[in-house]
Design a protein around this motif. Structure first.
Motif, PDB file in Angstrom:
ATOM      1  N   GLY A 172      -3.766 -37.154 -17.982  1.00 39.85           N
ATOM      2  CA  GLY A 172      -2.330 -37.293 -17.331  1.00 39.85           C
ATOM      3  C   GLY A 172      -1.980 -38.382 -16.575  1.00 39.85           C
ATOM      4  O   GLY A 172      -0.981 -38.636 -15.999  1.00 39.85           O
ATOM      5  N   ASP A 173      -3.031 -39.343 -16.331  1.00 41.19           N
ATOM      6  CA  ASP A 173      -2.947 -40.743 -15.830  1.00 41.19           C
ATOM      7  C   ASP A 173      -2.309 -40.295 -14.379  1.00 41.19           C
ATOM      8  O   ASP A 173      -1.743 -40.977 -13.626  1.00 41.19           O
ATOM      9  CB  ASP A 173      -1.896 -41.587 -16.236  1.00 41.19           C
ATOM     10  CG  ASP A 173      -2.074 -43.097 -15.666  1.00 41.19           C
ATOM     11  OD1 ASP A 173      -3.138 -43.546 -15.408  1.00 41.19           O
ATOM     12  OD2 ASP A 173      -0.939 -43.729 -15.694  1.00 41.19           O
ATOM     13  N   PHE A 174      -3.055 -39.001 -13.660  1.00 44.44           N
ATOM     14  CA  PHE A 174      -2.851 -38.714 -12.365  1.00 44.44           C
ATOM     15  C   PHE A 174      -1.446 -38.218 -11.909  1.00 44.44           C
ATOM     16  O   PHE A 174      -1.146 -38.125 -10.788  1.00 44.44           O
ATOM     17  CB  PHE A 174      -3.521 -39.714 -11.524  1.00 44.44           C
ATOM     18  CG  PHE A 174      -4.772 -40.440 -11.712  1.00 44.44           C
ATOM     19  CD1 PHE A 174      -5.822 -39.583 -11.461  1.00 44.44           C
ATOM     20  CD2 PHE A 174      -5.046 -41.451 -12.417  1.00 44.44           C
ATOM     21  CE1 PHE A 174      -7.135 -40.070 -11.512  1.00 44.44           C
ATOM     22  CE2 PHE A 174      -6.257 -41.915 -12.745  1.00 44.44           C
ATOM     23  CZ  PHE A 174      -7.402 -41.170 -12.543  1.00 44.44           C
ATOM     24  N   ARG A 175      -0.489 -38.204 -12.920  1.00 46.68           N
ATOM     25  CA  ARG A 175       0.770 -37.765 -12.875  1.00 46.68           C
ATOM     26  C   ARG A 175       1.060 -36.485 -12.089  1.00 46.68           C
ATOM     27  O   ARG A 175       2.075 -36.119 -11.360  1.00 46.68           O
ATOM     28  CB  ARG A 175       1.683 -38.011 -13.992  1.00 46.68           C
ATOM     29  CG  ARG A 175       1.946 -39.466 -14.437  1.00 46.68           C
ATOM     30  CD  ARG A 175       2.819 -39.553 -15.643  1.00 46.68           C
ATOM     31  NE  ARG A 175       2.351 -38.990 -16.628  1.00 46.68           N
ATOM     32  CZ  ARG A 175       1.749 -39.283 -17.420  1.00 46.68           C
ATOM     33  NH1 ARG A 175       1.310 -40.930 -17.507  1.00 46.68           N
ATOM     34  NH2 ARG A 175       1.229 -38.746 -18.823  1.00 46.68           N
ATOM     35  N   ASP A 176       0.038 -35.699 -12.661  1.00 46.35           N
ATOM     36  CA  ASP A 176       0.257 -34.092 -12.105  1.00 46.35           C
ATOM     37  C   ASP A 176      -0.628 -33.854 -10.969  1.00 46.35           C
ATOM     38  O   ASP A 176      -0.655 -32.611 -10.546  1.00 46.35           O
ATOM     39  CB  ASP A 176      -0.283 -33.179 -13.237  1.00 46.35           C
ATOM     40  CG  ASP A 176       0.605 -33.291 -14.294  1.00 46.35           C
ATOM     41  OD1 ASP A 176       1.971 -33.342 -14.312  1.00 46.35           O
ATOM     42  OD2 ASP A 176       0.073 -33.096 -15.624  1.00 46.35           O
ATOM     43  N   VAL A 177      -1.136 -34.754 -10.122  1.00 47.22           N
ATOM     44  CA  VAL A 177      -1.799 -34.497  -8.996  1.00 47.22           C
ATOM     45  C   VAL A 177      -0.712 -34.798  -7.820  1.00 47.22           C
ATOM     46  O   VAL A 177      -0.157 -35.879  -7.578  1.00 47.22           O
ATOM     47  CB  VAL A 177      -2.884 -35.515  -8.867  1.00 47.22           C
ATOM     48  CG1 VAL A 177      -3.759 -35.516  -7.466  1.00 47.22           C
ATOM     49  CG2 VAL A 177      -4.055 -35.415 -10.064  1.00 47.22           C
TER      50      VAL A 177
END
Length: 226
Positions: A61-66
């Protein structure tokens, strides 16, 4: 074209690694990589508590959900913050206002600053993956939970999201995986013993693993240095 930009290294016999990047499971990995290499430059997964699936989904998710607003809450009786969106546990990035247990108010107040920190680390990840650097990604499967399929899935996600990223995955377990024969080149299964009562892990066990890997090492003192 630089052949190292498309080559998937088969193991330690290839060119030396330029960087070691920890992928959890917890703080033991970060401590040991910094001790062994002498490099303390922070990476996204340093000092976090997360399993291999969480690493894979964060990269996918390319860190979008962090660390999305509204998804982070106290966990473990306030000993850490749990990000429900990524299933990552943050033990060190949020501070309890009463000095003991995190509250939701603590997390909500501090979240913008923590998000900014991890946004910068995500950008550092992207820059490293886009560079010519040969990277050793290290995941400690501290509870022997993952399978060869799980590790192959992470390798596929890395290849899909960072084409040309020259990297090898070092999969550390407490016991040898039963399905190691199913692993393709570019994934190294190794074992490292636990150290009961010592969160930092067993130095000798980690040294034994890294003795055969060409990773950055602390600089030796010059003659005459104290």
């Amino acid at each position: 074209m630089d052949p190292h930009r498309t080559h998937v290294p088969a193991g330690p016999g290839d060119r030396p690694f330029d960087a070691c990047v920890g992928l959890g499971y917890h703080c033991e990995t970060t401590y040991q990589l910094r001790r062994i290499t002498g490099v303390d430059r922070a990476h996204f997964f340093d000092w976090l508590d997360l399993d291999l699936d969480a690493v894979t989904e964060a990269v996918r998710g390319d860190f979008r959900d962090v660390l999305r607003p509204g998804a982070v809450e106290p966990f473990g009786d306030g000993r850490c913050a749990l990000d429900r969106g990524s299933d990552i546990r943050f033990f060190h990035d949020f501070s309890p206002s009463d000095g003991e247990r995190l509250t939701q108010a603590d997390i909500d107040t501090q979240l913008p600053g923590v998000r900014a920190k991890f946004a910068a680390l995500a950008e550092r990840w992207r820059e490293l993956a886009a560079s010519p650097a040969h990277v050793l990604h290290v995941h400690l499967d501290a509870f022997d939970e993952a399978s060869a399929d799980d590790v192959r899935r992470l390798r596929a996600v890395l290849a899909a999201h960072h084409p040309g990223h020259a990297c090898t995955l070092l999969w550390l377990r407490r016991t040898p995986p039963a399905d190691a024969d199913a692993l393709p080149p570019g994934i190294l299964p190794r074992t490292v013993a636990a150290a009961p009562g010592r969160w930092q892990g067993d130095d000798h066990a980690w040294d034994a693993v890294f003795g055969g890997l060409r990773v950055p090492r602390p600089a030796l003192p010059e003659a005459g240095d104290v």
